[in-house]
Design a protein around this motif. Structure first.
Motif, mmCIF file in Angstrom:
data_model
loop_
_atom_site.group_PDB
_atom_site.id
_atom_site.type_symbol
_atom_site.label_atom_id
_atom_site.label_comp_id
_atom_site.label_asym_id
_atom_site.label_seq_id
_atom_site.Cartn_x
_atom_site.Cartn_y
_atom_site.Cartn_z
ATOM 1 N N HIS A 1 -12.282 -1.389 -68.838
ATOM 2 C CA HIS A 1 -10.994 -1.273 -68.165
ATOM 3 C C HIS A 1 -10.620 -2.644 -67.627
ATOM 4 O O HIS A 1 -11.472 -3.341 -67.084
ATOM 5 C CB HIS A 1 -11.080 -0.255 -67.024
ATOM 6 C CG HIS A 1 -11.236 1.162 -67.477
ATOM 7 N ND1 HIS A 1 -10.197 2.070 -67.456
ATOM 8 C CD2 HIS A 1 -12.308 1.828 -67.966
ATOM 9 C CE1 HIS A 1 -10.630 3.237 -67.912
ATOM 10 N NE2 HIS A 1 -11.904 3.117 -68.237
ATOM 11 N N GLU B 1 -2.158 11.258 -63.034
ATOM 12 C CA GLU B 1 -2.419 9.818 -63.074
ATOM 13 C C GLU B 1 -1.903 9.128 -61.815
ATOM 14 O O GLU B 1 -2.576 8.312 -61.210
ATOM 15 C CB GLU B 1 -1.797 9.197 -64.323
ATOM 16 C CG GLU B 1 -2.409 7.844 -64.610
ATOM 17 C CD GLU B 1 -1.803 7.126 -65.788
ATOM 18 O OE1 GLU B 1 -1.322 7.817 -66.702
ATOM 19 O OE2 GLU B 1 -1.810 5.885 -65.771
ATOM 20 N N LYS C 1 -5.760 2.639 -63.298
ATOM 21 C CA LYS C 1 -6.062 3.521 -62.166
ATOM 22 C C LYS C 1 -7.540 3.864 -62.029
ATOM 23 O O LYS C 1 -7.925 4.557 -61.103
ATOM 24 C CB LYS C 1 -5.275 4.835 -62.330
ATOM 25 C CG LYS C 1 -3.793 4.658 -62.381
ATOM 26 C CD LYS C 1 -3.241 4.444 -61.006
ATOM 27 C CE LYS C 1 -1.744 4.276 -61.072
ATOM 28 N NZ LYS C 1 -1.147 4.023 -59.785
ATOM 29 N N ALA C 2 -8.350 3.416 -62.997
ATOM 30 C CA ALA C 2 -9.757 3.805 -62.962
ATOM 31 C C ALA C 2 -10.477 3.150 -61.788
ATOM 32 O O ALA C 2 -10.094 2.077 -61.332
ATOM 33 C CB ALA C 2 -10.432 3.422 -64.276
ATOM 34 N N VAL C 3 -11.535 3.795 -61.316
ATOM 35 C CA VAL C 3 -12.240 3.318 -60.124
ATOM 36 C C VAL C 3 -13.529 2.610 -60.520
ATOM 37 O O VAL C 3 -14.383 3.187 -61.196
ATOM 38 C CB VAL C 3 -12.581 4.506 -59.192
ATOM 39 C CG1 VAL C 3 -13.267 4.005 -57.924
ATOM 40 C CG2 VAL C 3 -11.308 5.269 -58.835
ATOM 41 N N GLU D 1 -10.240 11.709 -64.727
ATOM 42 C CA GLU D 1 -10.293 11.179 -66.093
ATOM 43 C C GLU D 1 -10.132 12.339 -67.045
ATOM 44 O O GLU D 1 -10.929 13.285 -67.025
ATOM 45 C CB GLU D 1 -11.613 10.464 -66.355
ATOM 46 C CG GLU D 1 -11.601 9.692 -67.662
ATOM 47 C CD GLU D 1 -12.866 8.864 -67.816
ATOM 48 O OE1 GLU D 1 -12.873 7.710 -67.370
ATOM 49 O OE2 GLU D 1 -13.834 9.401 -68.367
ATOM 50 N N ARG E 1 -17.152 1.188 -59.617
ATOM 51 C CA ARG E 1 -18.146 1.587 -58.610
ATOM 52 C C ARG E 1 -19.418 0.767 -58.754
ATOM 53 O O ARG E 1 -19.623 0.080 -59.755
ATOM 54 C CB ARG E 1 -18.459 3.070 -58.755
ATOM 55 C CG ARG E 1 -17.241 3.938 -58.447
ATOM 56 C CD ARG E 1 -17.593 5.392 -58.345
ATOM 57 N NE ARG E 1 -16.407 6.213 -58.235
ATOM 58 C CZ ARG E 1 -15.918 6.679 -57.077
ATOM 59 N NH1 ARG E 1 -16.532 6.406 -55.956
ATOM 60 N NH2 ARG E 1 -14.834 7.418 -57.063
ATOM 61 N N THR F 1 -13.996 1.046 -54.806
ATOM 62 C CA THR F 1 -13.363 2.280 -54.362
ATOM 63 C C THR F 1 -11.885 2.231 -54.691
ATOM 64 O O THR F 1 -11.374 1.183 -55.102
ATOM 65 C CB THR F 1 -13.545 2.468 -52.833
ATOM 66 O OG1 THR F 1 -13.181 3.799 -52.472
ATOM 67 C CG2 THR F 1 -12.678 1.504 -52.051
ATOM 68 N N LYS F 2 -11.195 3.326 -54.476
ATOM 69 C CA LYS F 2 -9.738 3.290 -54.502
ATOM 70 C C LYS F 2 -9.325 2.960 -53.077
ATOM 71 O O LYS F 2 -9.692 3.678 -52.145
ATOM 72 C CB LYS F 2 -9.171 4.640 -54.926
ATOM 73 C CG LYS F 2 -7.653 4.609 -54.984
ATOM 74 C CD LYS F 2 -7.117 5.860 -55.621
ATOM 75 C CE LYS F 2 -5.605 5.922 -55.439
ATOM 76 N NZ LYS F 2 -5.000 7.062 -56.077
ATOM 77 N N VAL G 1 -13.488 9.821 -53.131
ATOM 78 C CA VAL G 1 -13.781 8.481 -52.636
ATOM 79 C C VAL G 1 -15.255 8.155 -52.879
ATOM 80 O O VAL G 1 -15.607 7.083 -53.326
ATOM 81 C CB VAL G 1 -13.461 8.365 -51.131
ATOM 82 C CG1 VAL G 1 -13.779 6.970 -50.623
ATOM 83 C CG2 VAL G 1 -11.997 8.679 -50.876
ATOM 84 N N GLU H 1 -12.986 12.284 -59.568
ATOM 85 C CA GLU H 1 -13.616 11.371 -58.606
ATOM 86 C C GLU H 1 -13.015 11.528 -57.229
ATOM 87 O O GLU H 1 -11.805 11.531 -57.050
ATOM 88 C CB GLU H 1 -13.416 9.912 -59.041
ATOM 89 C CG GLU H 1 -14.086 9.558 -60.339
ATOM 90 C CD GLU H 1 -14.166 8.045 -60.538
ATOM 91 O OE1 GLU H 1 -14.444 7.314 -59.576
ATOM 92 O OE2 GLU H 1 -13.933 7.596 -61.673
ATOM 93 N N VAL I 1 -9.424 10.818 -55.845
ATOM 94 C CA VAL I 1 -8.730 9.555 -56.083
ATOM 95 C C VAL I 1 -8.460 9.295 -57.561
ATOM 96 O O VAL I 1 -7.673 8.426 -57.919
ATOM 97 C CB VAL I 1 -9.512 8.359 -55.486
ATOM 98 C CG1 VAL I 1 -9.629 8.497 -53.976
ATOM 99 C CG2 VAL I 1 -10.878 8.215 -56.115
ATOM 100 N N TYR I 2 -9.133 10.021 -58.457
ATOM 101 C CA TYR I 2 -8.955 9.743 -59.883
ATOM 102 C C TYR I 2 -9.431 10.921 -60.693
ATOM 103 O O TYR I 2 -10.452 11.528 -60.381
ATOM 104 C CB TYR I 2 -9.768 8.498 -60.257
ATOM 105 C CG TYR I 2 -9.599 8.031 -61.670
ATOM 106 C CD1 TYR I 2 -10.642 8.133 -62.584
ATOM 107 C CD2 TYR I 2 -8.397 7.474 -62.105
ATOM 108 C CE1 TYR I 2 -10.498 7.702 -63.887
ATOM 109 C CE2 TYR I 2 -8.242 7.041 -63.414
ATOM 110 C CZ TYR I 2 -9.291 7.155 -64.290
ATOM 111 O OH TYR I 2 -9.150 6.707 -65.588
#
Lengths: 127, 370
Positions: B357, A85, B299-301, A43, B303, B323-324, A63, A61, A40-41
């Protein structure tokens, strides 16, 4: 069976490196993306950042998890895959091609000798 | 990166079935439970668009019987359980003497003197003991049985759930919610509750553990034409988060009251219950933290345990879940903040690996459903 590309070098921590002269394109292996599933991401570092071999340069990352990425060789970041991105899932879909993460200009191309061959990497995933 | 290795733990009654379906397992409160079968994203989408079947048998099962059962549950929870009709249930919380949530649960009245409760995974013994202590203290004639090991619980959730249950020979009206019905599936007795943890239409089913594999398979078969997927704990978490529902281990961690956890609506103030005095006081003072929804602006997650900061970088609180969001595509989270920063639209920051963020306080649920 996870795909392992013959023309790449590998780190035990599941990063691959495509060597072209003094440039190393780096990503994570098919085995790794399959363990993580839905990414999902990602960095990424900035162009100009420098890393020692084995140093953490970013994070991928899923989920459920956050996993560190380690530089397989020492060098300076010259390019970052901007497509990740918007579409981090490229790492799942195309771990060796469209899902590449960074490009490093290597300080010492001889360092690649310390990386694993495709065959040796494949063995580590079968343990 | 290091792929995870999970130790061998207790296997649930459907372990082989899950293995055959391709499940990856995770240890959850001492049980090996499926976290995903295919992809968390695909399973999540299946529930939102068609249907998904979950094995949630790691959750607890308590029978509370006797002439004092109704009064005990009224005293032990913030709901007036003694007033439940036969076949009706209620979502509620069990507070300690400080008003802090020991567990959230659904309580059903099966018959006049027979109640049924579903504590969270790993909580059945603590809650059973707590109930016994309160019963003794109040001088109530109650018998509490822990039936957790003997019961399988499945959740059938999604727009197609109604049709699938019909196809399985157990047609059950979707409304009213929080009702318990007796049905038969694959020749086995099943209690079907009109409840769910996903924000979608659906049911939660209780069967004897010995019938578990058969009933699960029957539901999967009945759902084939509807595109049903087996769904693991991974998607269960992303679904409930989008729906703005708490996960006890996260949102109640460290001791939280229902007023803090956005569950004040569940409190029935006009009855006496254990921990009431503390909650009355907290309500009067009004200075307690609030659980809010956050939407990341990049876009950062975010947690669990990531710090929440104000615009100047001063600490405000902590993320409890994040979460996303597979449906929204954005990063969403739940967090505790002081009442000064709890209003919708308030800008905040979440610290992720040492960097702030930008985020915004938003209303929950994150997804608006029927």
């Amino acid at each position: 069976m996870a795909e392992v590309r013959e023309d790449l070098r590998y780190a035990k921590s599941h990063e691959w490196a495509r060597i072209e002269g003094e440039l190393a394109t780096i990503g994570i292996t098919d085995y790794a993306q399959n363990e993580l599933t839905d990414i999902v991401y990602v960095e990424t570092p900035e162009v100009g950042d420098a890393f020692e071999a084995g140093q953490e340069f970013g994070v991928v990352e899923s989920v459920k998890s956050v996993s560190e990425l380690y530089a397989p060789v020492t060098g300076e970041v010259v390019e970052v895959n901007e497509a990740l991105e918007e579409k981090p899932e490229l790492v799942n879909e195309s771990p060796f091609d469209g899902g590449w993460i960074i490009k490093l200009r290597m300080d010492d191309p001889n360092e690649t000798k310390k990386l694993l061959s495709a065959a040796d990497y494949r063995k580590t995933t079968e343990e | 990166m290091d792929p995870f290795r999970f130790p061998r733990r207790m296997r649930g009654p459907l372990h082989e079935l899950h293995e055959r379906l391709g499940a990856r397992f995770v240890d959850f409160s001492g049980f090996q439970m499926p976290v995903q079968y295919t992809s968390i994203k695909k399973e999540h989408e299946a529930v939102r668009q068609r249907a998904g079947l979950f094995d949630v048998s790691h959750m607890g099962n308590l029978r509370i019987d006797g002439p004092g059962a109704g009064d005990l549950l009224s005293y032990a929870t913030v709901a007036q359980a003694a007033r439940l009709e036969e076949g009706a249930g209620v979502y509620t919380v069990i507070p300690d003497e400080k008003g802090q949530i020991l567990d959230d649960t659904i309580v059903y009245r099966f018959e006049e003197d027979r109640f049924y409760m579903v504590p969270n995974a790993g909580k059945n013994e603590t809650i059973a003991d707590h109930l016994r202590t309160l019963a003794e203290r109040q001088g109530l004639d109650v018998n509490i049985t822990d039936a957790s090991r003997e019961t399988c619980i499945f959740a059938l959730q999604g727009p197609a759930a109604i049709e699938i249950l019909k196809h399985a020979g157990a047609a059950t009206p979707e409304h009213p919610r929080f009702r318990l019905h007796t049905r038969e599936i694959a020749g086995q007795l099943a209690w079907v509750a009109t409840t769910g943890y996903t924000g979608e239409t659906g049911y939660e089913l209780f069967v004897d553990a010995r019938s578990g594999p058969e009933v699960f398979q029957r539901l999967m078969d009945a759902g084939t034409d509807h595109g049903i997927l087996p769904v693991g704990l991974g998607a269960r978490d992303t679904l409930r988060l989008e729906a703005g529902l708490a996960l006890a281990g996260n949102e109640f961690e460290g001791g939280r009251t229902p007023l803090e956890a956005r569950l004040g609506w569940a409190i029935s103030w006009d009855h006496e219950f254990f921990g009431k005095a503390a909650l009355v006081k907290q309500k009067e003072e009004g200075t307690h933290d609030r659980l809010v929804g956050l939407r990341m602006r990049d876009k950062a997650v975010a947690r669990t345990h990531y710090p929440v900061l104000d615009e100047n970088g001063e600490p405000l609180g902590m993320v409890t879940s994040g979460t996303k969001s597979p449906t929204l595509g954005d990063s969403i989270a739940m967090a505790y903040v002081p009442p000064t920063h709890a209003k919708k639209g308030t800008p905040v920051q979440v610290e992720i690996r040492g960097k702030p963020h930008p985020a915004e306080v938003v209303k929950m649920p994150f997804l608006k459903k029927n």
